[in-house]
Design a protein around this motif. Structure first.
Motif, PDB file in Angstrom:
ATOM      1  N   MET A  35     -39.474  10.250  -2.626  1.00 57.18           N
ATOM      2  CA  MET A  35     -39.155   8.901  -3.085  1.00 57.18           C
ATOM      3  C   MET A  35     -37.650   8.755  -3.108  1.00 57.18           C
ATOM      4  SD  MET A  35     -39.683   7.273  -6.872  1.00 57.18           S
ATOM      5  CE  MET A  35     -40.997   6.100  -6.636  1.00 57.18           C
ATOM      6  N   LEU A  36     -37.170   7.543  -2.858  1.00 58.68           N
ATOM      7  CA  LEU A  36     -35.750   7.236  -2.985  1.00 58.68           C
ATOM      8  C   LEU A  36     -35.570   6.234  -4.096  1.00 58.68           C
ATOM      9  CD1 LEU A  36     -34.812   6.860   0.788  1.00 58.68           C
ATOM     10  CD2 LEU A  36     -34.113   8.703  -0.743  1.00 58.68           C
ATOM     11  N   VAL A  37     -34.519   6.432  -4.897  1.00 61.08           N
ATOM     12  CA  VAL A  37     -34.155   5.497  -5.957  1.00 61.08           C
ATOM     13  C   VAL A  37     -32.736   5.049  -5.657  1.00 61.08           C
ATOM     14  CG1 VAL A  37     -33.819   5.170  -8.434  1.00 61.08           C
ATOM     15  CG2 VAL A  37     -35.607   6.728  -7.621  1.00 61.08           C
ATOM     16  N   VAL A  38     -32.560   3.731  -5.496  1.00 66.99           N
ATOM     17  CA  VAL A  38     -31.256   3.173  -5.152  1.00 66.99           C
ATOM     18  C   VAL A  38     -30.847   2.179  -6.229  1.00 66.99           C
ATOM     19  CG1 VAL A  38     -29.952   1.883  -3.418  1.00 66.99           C
ATOM     20  CG2 VAL A  38     -31.751   3.430  -2.695  1.00 66.99           C
ATOM     21  N   ALA A  39     -29.582   2.242  -6.646  1.00 66.98           N
ATOM     22  CA  ALA A  39     -29.066   1.314  -7.653  1.00 66.98           C
ATOM     23  C   ALA A  39     -28.975  -0.089  -7.070  1.00 66.98           C
ATOM     24  CB  ALA A  39     -27.683   1.766  -8.123  1.00 66.98           C
ATOM     25  N   GLY A  40     -29.276  -1.074  -7.899  1.00 64.49           N
ATOM     26  CA  GLY A  40     -29.203  -2.467  -7.473  1.00 64.49           C
ATOM     27  C   GLY A  40     -27.804  -2.909  -7.101  1.00 64.49           C
ATOM     28  N   ASP A  41     -26.791  -2.259  -7.690  1.00 66.45           N
ATOM     29  CA  ASP A  41     -25.409  -2.640  -7.392  1.00 66.45           C
ATOM     30  C   ASP A  41     -24.750  -1.694  -6.385  1.00 66.45           C
ATOM     31  OD1 ASP A  41     -25.165  -0.465  -9.096  1.00 66.45           O
ATOM     32  OD2 ASP A  41     -23.595  -1.368 -10.326  1.00 66.45           O
ATOM     33  N   ALA A  42     -25.553  -0.917  -5.682  1.00 61.11           N
ATOM     34  CA  ALA A  42     -25.015  -0.062  -4.614  1.00 61.11           C
ATOM     35  C   ALA A  42     -24.509  -0.977  -3.499  1.00 61.11           C
ATOM     36  CB  ALA A  42     -26.102   0.865  -4.086  1.00 61.11           C
ATOM     37  N   SER A  43     -23.623  -0.454  -2.677  1.00 62.05           N
ATOM     38  CA  SER A  43     -23.068  -1.273  -1.595  1.00 62.05           C
ATOM     39  C   SER A  43     -24.170  -1.680  -0.623  1.00 62.05           C
ATOM     40  CB  SER A  43     -21.984  -0.496  -0.848  1.00 62.05           C
ATOM     41  OG  SER A  43     -22.561   0.530  -0.079  1.00 62.05           O
ATOM     42  N   ALA A  44     -23.940  -2.775   0.062  1.00 59.22           N
ATOM     43  CA  ALA A  44     -24.907  -3.269   1.032  1.00 59.22           C
ATOM     44  C   ALA A  44     -25.160  -2.228   2.116  1.00 59.22           C
ATOM     45  CB  ALA A  44     -24.411  -4.574   1.651  1.00 59.22           C
ATOM     46  N   ASN A  45     -24.124  -1.509   2.505  1.00 61.67           N
ATOM     47  CA  ASN A  45     -24.261  -0.474   3.529  1.00 61.67           C
ATOM     48  C   ASN A  45     -25.160   0.663   3.044  1.00 61.67           C
ATOM     49  OD1 ASN A  45     -23.647   0.762   6.049  1.00 61.67           O
ATOM     50  ND2 ASN A  45     -22.178   2.096   5.002  1.00 61.67           N
ATOM     51  N   THR A  46     -24.966   1.081   1.798  1.00 62.59           N
ATOM     52  CA  THR A  46     -25.795   2.151   1.226  1.00 62.59           C
ATOM     53  C   THR A  46     -27.254   1.711   1.139  1.00 62.59           C
ATOM     54  OG1 THR A  46     -23.948   3.055  -0.034  1.00 62.59           O
ATOM     55  CG2 THR A  46     -26.159   3.595  -0.821  1.00 62.59           C
ATOM     56  N   LYS A  47     -27.478   0.499   0.661  1.00 58.72           N
ATOM     57  CA  LYS A  47     -28.850  -0.005   0.557  1.00 58.72           C
ATOM     58  C   LYS A  47     -29.512  -0.061   1.924  1.00 58.72           C
ATOM     59  CE  LYS A  47     -28.251  -2.997  -3.466  1.00 58.72           C
ATOM     60  NZ  LYS A  47     -28.324  -4.395  -3.912  1.00 58.72           N
ATOM     61  N   LYS A  48     -28.795  -0.593   2.909  1.00 62.82           N
ATOM     62  CA  LYS A  48     -29.348  -0.707   4.253  1.00 62.82           C
ATOM     63  C   LYS A  48     -29.678   0.675   4.827  1.00 62.82           C
ATOM     64  CE  LYS A  48     -28.418  -2.372   8.870  1.00 62.82           C
ATOM     65  NZ  LYS A  48     -27.423  -2.641   9.858  1.00 62.82           N
ATOM     66  N   LYS A  49     -28.752   1.599   4.664  1.00 61.57           N
ATOM     67  CA  LYS A  49     -28.930   2.959   5.188  1.00 61.57           C
ATOM     68  C   LYS A  49     -30.201   3.610   4.634  1.00 61.57           C
ATOM     69  CE  LYS A  49     -26.357   7.317   4.972  1.00 61.57           C
ATOM     70  NZ  LYS A  49     -25.065   7.876   4.537  1.00 61.57           N
ATOM     71  N   PHE A  50     -30.392   3.507   3.311  1.00 59.07           N
ATOM     72  CA  PHE A  50     -31.545   4.166   2.700  1.00 59.07           C
ATOM     73  C   PHE A  50     -32.830   3.372   2.869  1.00 59.07           C
ATOM     74  CE2 PHE A  50     -28.139   6.690   0.957  1.00 59.07           C
ATOM     75  CZ  PHE A  50     -28.670   7.957   1.131  1.00 59.07           C
ATOM     76  N   ARG A  51     -32.752   2.051   2.989  1.00 59.63           N
ATOM     77  CA  ARG A  51     -33.957   1.272   3.313  1.00 59.63           C
ATOM     78  C   ARG A  51     -34.453   1.657   4.704  1.00 59.63           C
ATOM     79  NH1 ARG A  51     -31.616  -4.290   1.222  1.00 59.63           N
ATOM     80  NH2 ARG A  51     -32.225  -4.138  -0.971  1.00 59.63           N
ATOM     81  N   ASN A  52     -33.521   1.767   5.639  1.00 61.08           N
ATOM     82  CA  ASN A  52     -33.883   2.153   7.001  1.00 61.08           C
ATOM     83  C   ASN A  52     -34.477   3.562   7.032  1.00 61.08           C
ATOM     84  OD1 ASN A  52     -32.996  -0.300   7.957  1.00 61.08           O
ATOM     85  ND2 ASN A  52     -31.037   0.473   8.692  1.00 61.08           N
ATOM     86  N   SER A  53     -33.858   4.489   6.293  1.00 62.32           N
ATOM     87  CA  SER A  53     -34.378   5.860   6.223  1.00 62.32           C
ATOM     88  C   SER A  53     -35.773   5.882   5.612  1.00 62.32           C
ATOM     89  CB  SER A  53     -33.450   6.752   5.397  1.00 62.32           C
ATOM     90  OG  SER A  53     -32.231   6.947   6.057  1.00 62.32           O
ATOM     91  N   ALA A  54     -35.953   5.107   4.546  1.00 57.88           N
ATOM     92  CA  ALA A  54     -37.256   5.060   3.875  1.00 57.88           C
ATOM     93  C   ALA A  54     -38.327   4.524   4.819  1.00 57.88           C
ATOM     94  CB  ALA A  54     -37.166   4.204   2.612  1.00 57.88           C
TER      95      ALA A  54
END
Length: 109
Positions: A35-54
């Motif tokens: 499972m991945l847990v990402v902070a809501g205020d993480a950068s857009a690049n970080t969110k995109k990177k981990f959404r794509n990985s997930a």
């Protein structure tokens, strides 16, 4: 979400959590992440990177809280992303996130 953060802290103490972008990415690529847990205020690049990985690796992703809240939950300053490397912890964290539906933003991919 208090239960979620408490369980995340327990997961960290049990050594079943990879914290930070580099460690989480290594866990995903090594096929250890459950499972991945990402902070809501993480950068857009970080969110995109981990959404794509997930999506690519078929790993559930929960987006919740702030970097400060996630860091505090595991006894650190700030963390934008975690990879849970234990199936049992991941299942329970997902259940808690689903219970809080509407109270916090979360996504399963």
């Amino acid at each position: 979400m208090r239960k979620f953060y408490s369980l995340l802290g327990l997961c960290k103490r049990a050594g079943r959590l990879a914290g930070g972008e580099v460690a989480a990415e290594q866990a995903v690529r090594g096929k250890e992440a459950r499972m991945l847990v990402v902070a809501g205020d993480a950068s857009a690049n970080t969110k995109k990177k981990f959404r794509n990985s997930a999506a690519y690796y078929h790993i559930p992703l929960v987006e919740t809280g702030t970097k400060e809240e996630l860091g505090k939950a595991v006894g650190e300053e700030m963390r934008a992303v975690f990879a849970v490397v234990d199936a049992g912890f991941a299942k329970k964290l997902q259940e808690i996130a689903d219970e809080c539906d509407g109270a916090e933003e979360h996504t399963e991919i």
